[in-house]
Write a protein that holds these residues in place. Structure first.
Motif, PDB file in Angstrom:
ATOM      1  N   THR A  55       0.837  -1.201   0.000  1.00 31.69           N
ATOM      2  CA  THR A  55       0.000   0.000   0.000  1.00 31.69           C
ATOM      3  C   THR A  55       0.874   1.254   0.000  1.00 31.69           C
ATOM      4  OG1 THR A  55      -1.810  -1.138   1.140  1.00 31.69           O
ATOM      5  CG2 THR A  55      -1.768   1.262   1.278  1.00 31.69           C
ATOM      6  N   GLY A  56       1.976   1.215   0.775  1.00 32.47           N
ATOM      7  CA  GLY A  56       2.922   2.320   0.758  1.00 32.47           C
ATOM      8  C   GLY A  56       3.517   2.539  -0.619  1.00 32.47           C
ATOM      9  N   ASN A  57       3.846   1.454  -1.302  1.00 32.78           N
ATOM     10  CA  ASN A  57       4.322   1.558  -2.687  1.00 32.78           C
ATOM     11  C   ASN A  57       3.272   2.242  -3.570  1.00 32.78           C
ATOM     12  OD1 ASN A  57       5.968  -1.730  -2.964  1.00 32.78           O
ATOM     13  ND2 ASN A  57       6.673   0.157  -2.023  1.00 32.78           N
ATOM     14  N   ARG A  58       2.051   1.770  -3.421  1.00 35.03           N
ATOM     15  CA  ARG A  58       1.001   2.188  -4.358  1.00 35.03           C
ATOM     16  C   ARG A  58       0.594   3.653  -4.185  1.00 35.03           C
ATOM     17  NH1 ARG A  58      -0.267   2.626  -9.144  1.00 35.03           N
ATOM     18  NH2 ARG A  58      -2.422   3.252  -9.437  1.00 35.03           N
ATOM     19  N   ILE A  59       0.568   4.153  -2.954  1.00 41.81           N
ATOM     20  CA  ILE A  59       0.114   5.537  -2.763  1.00 41.81           C
ATOM     21  C   ILE A  59       1.069   6.520  -3.427  1.00 41.81           C
ATOM     22  CG2 ILE A  59       1.243   5.790  -0.511  1.00 41.81           C
ATOM     23  CD1 ILE A  59      -2.083   7.408  -1.693  1.00 41.81           C
ATOM     24  N   VAL A  60       2.362   6.209  -3.456  1.00 39.51           N
ATOM     25  CA  VAL A  60       3.317   7.083  -4.142  1.00 39.51           C
ATOM     26  C   VAL A  60       3.006   7.127  -5.630  1.00 39.51           C
ATOM     27  CG1 VAL A  60       5.748   7.476  -4.679  1.00 39.51           C
ATOM     28  CG2 VAL A  60       5.097   6.690  -2.393  1.00 39.51           C
ATOM     29  N   ALA A  61       2.718   5.976  -6.193  1.00 41.96           N
ATOM     30  CA  ALA A  61       2.358   5.924  -7.613  1.00 41.96           C
ATOM     31  C   ALA A  61       1.053   6.670  -7.877  1.00 41.96           C
ATOM     32  CB  ALA A  61       2.233   4.471  -8.070  1.00 41.96           C
ATOM     33  N   MET A  62       0.095   6.563  -6.963  1.00 44.25           N
ATOM     34  CA  MET A  62      -1.183   7.259  -7.137  1.00 44.25           C
ATOM     35  C   MET A  62      -0.993   8.767  -7.174  1.00 44.25           C
ATOM     36  SD  MET A  62      -3.643   5.014  -4.642  1.00 44.25           S
ATOM     37  CE  MET A  62      -5.044   6.146  -4.788  1.00 44.25           C
ATOM     38  N   VAL A  63      -0.080   9.273  -6.344  1.00 49.39           N
ATOM     39  CA  VAL A  63       0.202  10.714  -6.360  1.00 49.39           C
ATOM     40  C   VAL A  63       0.774  11.116  -7.716  1.00 49.39           C
ATOM     41  CG1 VAL A  63       1.677  12.524  -5.384  1.00 49.39           C
ATOM     42  CG2 VAL A  63       0.482  10.928  -3.861  1.00 49.39           C
ATOM     43  N   ARG A  64       1.695  10.330  -8.223  1.00 51.46           N
ATOM     44  CA  ARG A  64       2.304  10.650  -9.511  1.00 51.46           C
ATOM     45  C   ARG A  64       1.296  10.562 -10.659  1.00 51.46           C
ATOM     46  NH1 ARG A  64       7.651   7.224  -7.770  1.00 51.46           N
ATOM     47  NH2 ARG A  64       8.727   8.962  -6.715  1.00 51.46           N
ATOM     48  N   GLU A  65       0.285   9.707 -10.481  1.00 50.78           N
ATOM     49  CA  GLU A  65      -0.772   9.570 -11.491  1.00 50.78           C
ATOM     50  C   GLU A  65      -1.923  10.549 -11.265  1.00 50.78           C
ATOM     51  OE1 GLU A  65      -1.942   5.525 -10.977  1.00 50.78           O
ATOM     52  OE2 GLU A  65       0.061   4.749 -11.437  1.00 50.78           O
ATOM     53  N   ASP A  66      -1.884  11.268 -10.140  1.00 53.23           N
ATOM     54  CA  ASP A  66      -2.974  12.156  -9.722  1.00 53.23           C
ATOM     55  C   ASP A  66      -4.303  11.392  -9.649  1.00 53.23           C
ATOM     56  OD1 ASP A  66      -3.941  14.565  -8.758  1.00 53.23           O
ATOM     57  OD2 ASP A  66      -4.493  15.306 -10.739  1.00 53.23           O
ATOM     58  N   LEU A  67      -4.249  10.182  -9.091  1.00 51.86           N
ATOM     59  CA  LEU A  67      -5.431   9.334  -8.958  1.00 51.86           C
ATOM     60  C   LEU A  67      -6.127   9.664  -7.640  1.00 51.86           C
ATOM     61  CD1 LEU A  67      -7.216   7.092  -9.998  1.00 51.86           C
ATOM     62  CD2 LEU A  67      -5.582   5.415  -9.108  1.00 51.86           C
ATOM     63  N   ARG A  68      -7.018  10.619  -7.707  1.00 56.30           N
ATOM     64  CA  ARG A  68      -7.683  11.132  -6.509  1.00 56.30           C
ATOM     65  C   ARG A  68      -8.890  10.281  -6.122  1.00 56.30           C
ATOM     66  NH1 ARG A  68      -6.505  16.911  -5.430  1.00 56.30           N
ATOM     67  NH2 ARG A  68      -4.696  17.438  -6.739  1.00 56.30           N
ATOM     68  N   LEU A  69      -9.345  10.493  -4.899  1.00 54.69           N
ATOM     69  CA  LEU A  69     -10.445   9.694  -4.362  1.00 54.69           C
ATOM     70  C   LEU A  69     -11.722   9.861  -5.178  1.00 54.69           C
ATOM     71  CD1 LEU A  69     -11.043   7.737  -2.039  1.00 54.69           C
ATOM     72  CD2 LEU A  69     -11.579   9.705  -0.598  1.00 54.69           C
ATOM     73  N   SER A  70     -11.950  11.061  -5.707  1.00 58.00           N
ATOM     74  CA  SER A  70     -13.174  11.307  -6.487  1.00 58.00           C
ATOM     75  C   SER A  70     -13.218  10.504  -7.774  1.00 58.00           C
ATOM     76  CB  SER A  70     -13.300  12.799  -6.798  1.00 58.00           C
ATOM     77  OG  SER A  70     -12.152  13.264  -7.489  1.00 58.00           O
ATOM     78  N   LYS A  71     -12.069  10.041  -8.254  1.00 53.75           N
ATOM     79  CA  LYS A  71     -12.055   9.199  -9.445  1.00 53.75           C
ATOM     80  C   LYS A  71     -12.417   7.758  -9.133  1.00 53.75           C
ATOM     81  CE  LYS A  71      -8.474  12.054 -11.644  1.00 53.75           C
ATOM     82  NZ  LYS A  71      -7.104  12.101 -12.209  1.00 53.75           N
ATOM     83  N   ILE A  72     -12.370   7.408  -7.863  1.00 53.48           N
ATOM     84  CA  ILE A  72     -12.645   6.034  -7.426  1.00 53.48           C
ATOM     85  C   ILE A  72     -14.028   5.917  -6.807  1.00 53.48           C
ATOM     86  CG2 ILE A  72     -11.887   4.218  -5.821  1.00 53.48           C
ATOM     87  CD1 ILE A  72      -9.023   5.374  -6.252  1.00 53.48           C
ATOM     88  N   LEU A  73     -14.387   6.885  -5.941  1.00 52.90           N
ATOM     89  CA  LEU A  73     -15.696   6.846  -5.292  1.00 52.90           C
ATOM     90  C   LEU A  73     -16.744   7.464  -6.210  1.00 52.90           C
ATOM     91  CD1 LEU A  73     -14.897   7.748  -1.564  1.00 52.90           C
ATOM     92  CD2 LEU A  73     -15.388   5.501  -2.550  1.00 52.90           C
ATOM     93  N   THR A  74     -17.183   6.688  -7.171  1.00 55.09           N
ATOM     94  CA  THR A  74     -18.194   7.112  -8.141  1.00 55.09           C
ATOM     95  C   THR A  74     -19.526   6.438  -7.819  1.00 55.09           C
ATOM     96  OG1 THR A  74     -17.621   5.277  -9.616  1.00 55.09           O
ATOM     97  CG2 THR A  74     -16.425   7.359  -9.915  1.00 55.09           C
ATOM     98  N   ARG A  75     -20.531   6.836  -8.533  1.00 60.29           N
ATOM     99  CA  ARG A  75     -21.849   6.200  -8.369  1.00 60.29           C
ATOM    100  C   ARG A  75     -21.745   4.687  -8.571  1.00 60.29           C
ATOM    101  NH1 ARG A  75     -27.380   6.945  -6.804  1.00 60.29           N
ATOM    102  NH2 ARG A  75     -28.398   5.100  -7.614  1.00 60.29           N
ATOM    103  N   ALA A  76     -20.972   4.268  -9.555  1.00 58.82           N
ATOM    104  CA  ALA A  76     -20.818   2.836  -9.828  1.00 58.82           C
ATOM    105  C   ALA A  76     -20.194   2.108  -8.646  1.00 58.82           C
ATOM    106  CB  ALA A  76     -19.968   2.636 -11.077  1.00 58.82           C
ATOM    107  N   SER A  77     -19.215   2.722  -7.993  1.00 55.00           N
ATOM    108  CA  SER A  77     -18.564   2.043  -6.868  1.00 55.00           C
ATOM    109  C   SER A  77     -19.512   1.907  -5.679  1.00 55.00           C
ATOM    110  CB  SER A  77     -17.280   2.783  -6.471  1.00 55.00           C
ATOM    111  OG  SER A  77     -17.553   4.050  -5.923  1.00 55.00           O
TER     112      SER A  77
END
Length: 576
Positions: free
Chosen positions: A241-263
């Motif tokens: 998880t520590g590995n992945r959060i660094v990558a998410m920052v570099r990808e600008d993968l914010r929570l609003s892109k994940i918590l959608t109506r579909a999710s």
């Protein structure tokens, strides 16, 4: 480091703290160097906050201290700077009057802590029931790249050679003591055997439900909910998880892109298959309100036709260790993959792809769709003249014969009255009586305590009765069971119709049709409403006053009205 900046194509948020020249940059970097951090860690690498709800007052979350260290290793390895910070810890077993009273307070603390500090992404360390939704609510209002690691379930309990379950067996043992079939000595002796390690309840209670739904919604890595708290694989997952959060920052993968109506829809479907807690309803509604998804109580009927597939207590017979060994959430998703909506996860792939890789290793613990524990067992939303804004029942944990029921009401006006009278041998009730509890909603308790699963009257327990229809504006523990109607809205303390019910009135419920009716004429109800007097309460102070002045009703998630919606990550004002 320049390559990372190019990849992200925008300046890291943390550089406003640690990358600026002059007095401000000096102050921010210099104070951090008190902890022995060298110059080069402020070279523009992602700064990751680790939001920790660890507390010795909350044994469910006691393992988070070690998990934080594993997360840090992963962040360092991926080229980030980990900085851990504490927030409140809500232990359901220890806090009075109820941890739910403080869910919104923790959400405020998480939100303001994330916004106020120079971080680019955040890892949420959660565990006991309310810590998971509170952290997600707070993080959703800021909307940085966000990922969660859950504390994990405690080891299976054992007492005199048989497996026992957190919470669920407490209710059962308590009833056996009241029935005279279990001694107080044995009751006390079971305490140590039930709690053999740190970690959340080892049943599919609220903590494991929320951890599972976080995984379903894509905010955590696969198997987040299932690995036991003390399992080495949980620490490995924390590292990853520590590995992945660094990558998410570099990808600008914010929570609003994940918590959608579909999710959120996937969470509703999965909660039904899991036999998950009714508490998930108020939490998902509150999280949706923060992230801007228009989720309503009636949307939870989406799961009403989904069969119960997870054979875990309180709706089945196994515990979370068996759920883990059977394949966990990915195995459940594999069974319902035809129902899932396409939604993004923190891994950067869709939940449908996660489902495609799920494998079941024990088809008694995680059933196939054509061999369910119970058919059509998802949470049902009820409406009627008692609950015009809705109420809920969990069919998978109820006695099936009580899901369609009519009987005379016996009304308790408060928890205190219920506790005083419930063991009275002359209490005028039968197995067909409908027990009604008033005054336990969000404002009335305050905090909407887990008292909806009222004890069966002692005389009836001794006669062998183990379930009755019970109705209240309260909640119940995710480890509890029974034919219990909860979250009646509006609550009695604001004049909801449940306040008008009197002992002797007849009540009819049909869970399959979603109806809950008080069989009293409208004219009579109007007369009662005119005569109703709002109960007097002690004038509160501090957060309790803020809570009672601003808490919304259960059908909207019981958040504070001024916290609905997002505020973003910008600091309003700064001065040195």
């Amino acid at each position: 480091m320049e390559a990372h900046v190019v990849e992200r194509k925008q300046r890291l948020r943390s550089q406003d703290w640690f990358g600026s020249g002059g007095k401000d940059g000096f102050i921010h970097r210099s104070s951090m160097k008190m902890q022995g951090l060298p110059d080069h860690v402020f070279d523009g690498r992602p700064v990751i906050g680790i939001c920790n709800t660890w507390s010795e007052f909350n044994p469910c979350n006691a393992g988070l201290k070690g998990l934080a260290e594993a997360v840090k290793r992963g962040i360092w390895e991926a080229g980030g700077l980990p900085l851990e910070f504490p927030v409140g810890s809500l232990g359901e077993d220890q806090m009075r009057p109820t941890a739910m009273l403080f869910r919104n307070l923790l959400a405020m603390q998480v939100e303001e802590s994330i916004r106020a500090h120079g971080m680019d992404g955040v890892v949420l360390l959660a565990g006991c029931d309310k810590t998971t939704p509170a952290q997600l609510m707070g993080a959703a209002s800021v909307d940085l790249p966000t990922i969660m690691v859950s504390a994990g379930p405690a080891l299976s309990g054992n007492f005199r050679g048989r497996t026992i379950a957190s919470g669920t067996d407490v209710w059962k043992f308590s009833e056996e003591v009241r029935a005279g079939t279990m001694s107080m000595k044995d009751f006390v002796a079971a305490e140590s055997g039930m709690s053999r390690s740190v970690g959340v309840c080892n049943t599919m209670g609220t903590a494991s439900t929320m951890a599972s739904l976080v995984e379903v919604m894509g905010v955590a890595l696969p198997m987040n909910s299932a690995y036991p708290a003390v399992d080495a694989r949980r620490f490995a997952l924390a590292h990853l998880t520590g590995n992945r959060i660094v990558a998410m920052v570099r990808e600008d993968l914010r929570l609003s892109k994940i918590l959608t109506r579909a999710s959120f829809e996937n969470a509703i479907l999965a909660n039904a298959a899991l036999g998950g807690s009714t508490n998930a309803i108020v939490h998902l509604l509150a999280i949706a309100g923060r992230i801007g998804v228009n989720l309503k109580l009636d949307d939870f009927n989406l799961g009403s036709e989904v069969p119960l597939l997870v054979n875990c207590l309180p709706s089945g017979k196994h515990l979370m260790e068996e759920f883990c060994n059977a394949g966990g959430v990915p195995a459940v998703l594999a069974q319902i993959k035809g129902l899932l909506r396409d939604a993004l996860t923190v891994e950067g792939r869709s939940v449908v792809e996660v489902a495609a890789e799920g494998e079941c290793f024990n088809d008694d613990v995680i059933r196939a769709l054509d061999n369910p524990v119970r058919p059509k067992a998802g949470i049902r939303v009820l409406r009627g003249n008692i609950a015009p804004d809705g109420a809920v029942i969990k069919p998978s944990a109820a006695t099936e014969s009580l899901l369609v029921h009519e009987g005379e009401a016996y009304v308790f006006s408060s928890v205190e009255e219920m506790k005083t009278k419930i063991d009275d041998p002359d209490l005028p009730v039968t197995a067909d009586t409908v027990l009604v509890l008033q005054g336990c909603g969000p404002r009335g308790y305050p905090g909407m305590a887990e008292v909806g699963n009222m004890p069966i009257p002692a005389r009836l327990v001794r006669e062998g009765v183990r379930d009755m229809l019970r109705i209240s504006d309260a909640r119940m523990s995710g480890t509890a069971f029974g034919a219990v109607v909860l979250h009646v809205s509006p609550e009695t303390s604001v004049g909801g119709p449940l306040a008008l019910v009197k002992t002797g009135d007849r009540i009819r419920m049909n869970a399959y049709e979603g109806t809950l009716e008080l069989l009293v004429s409208q004219d009579e109800l109007e007369k009662r409403a005119k005569a109703w007097v709002q109960p007097r309460t002690v004038t509160p102070r501090g957060f309790v006053k803020l809570y009672q002045d601003h808490v919304m009703q259960a059908h909207t998630g019981a958040d504070l009205d001024f916290l609905v919606g997002a505020s973003g990550d910008a600091v309003v004002r700064e001065a040195h």
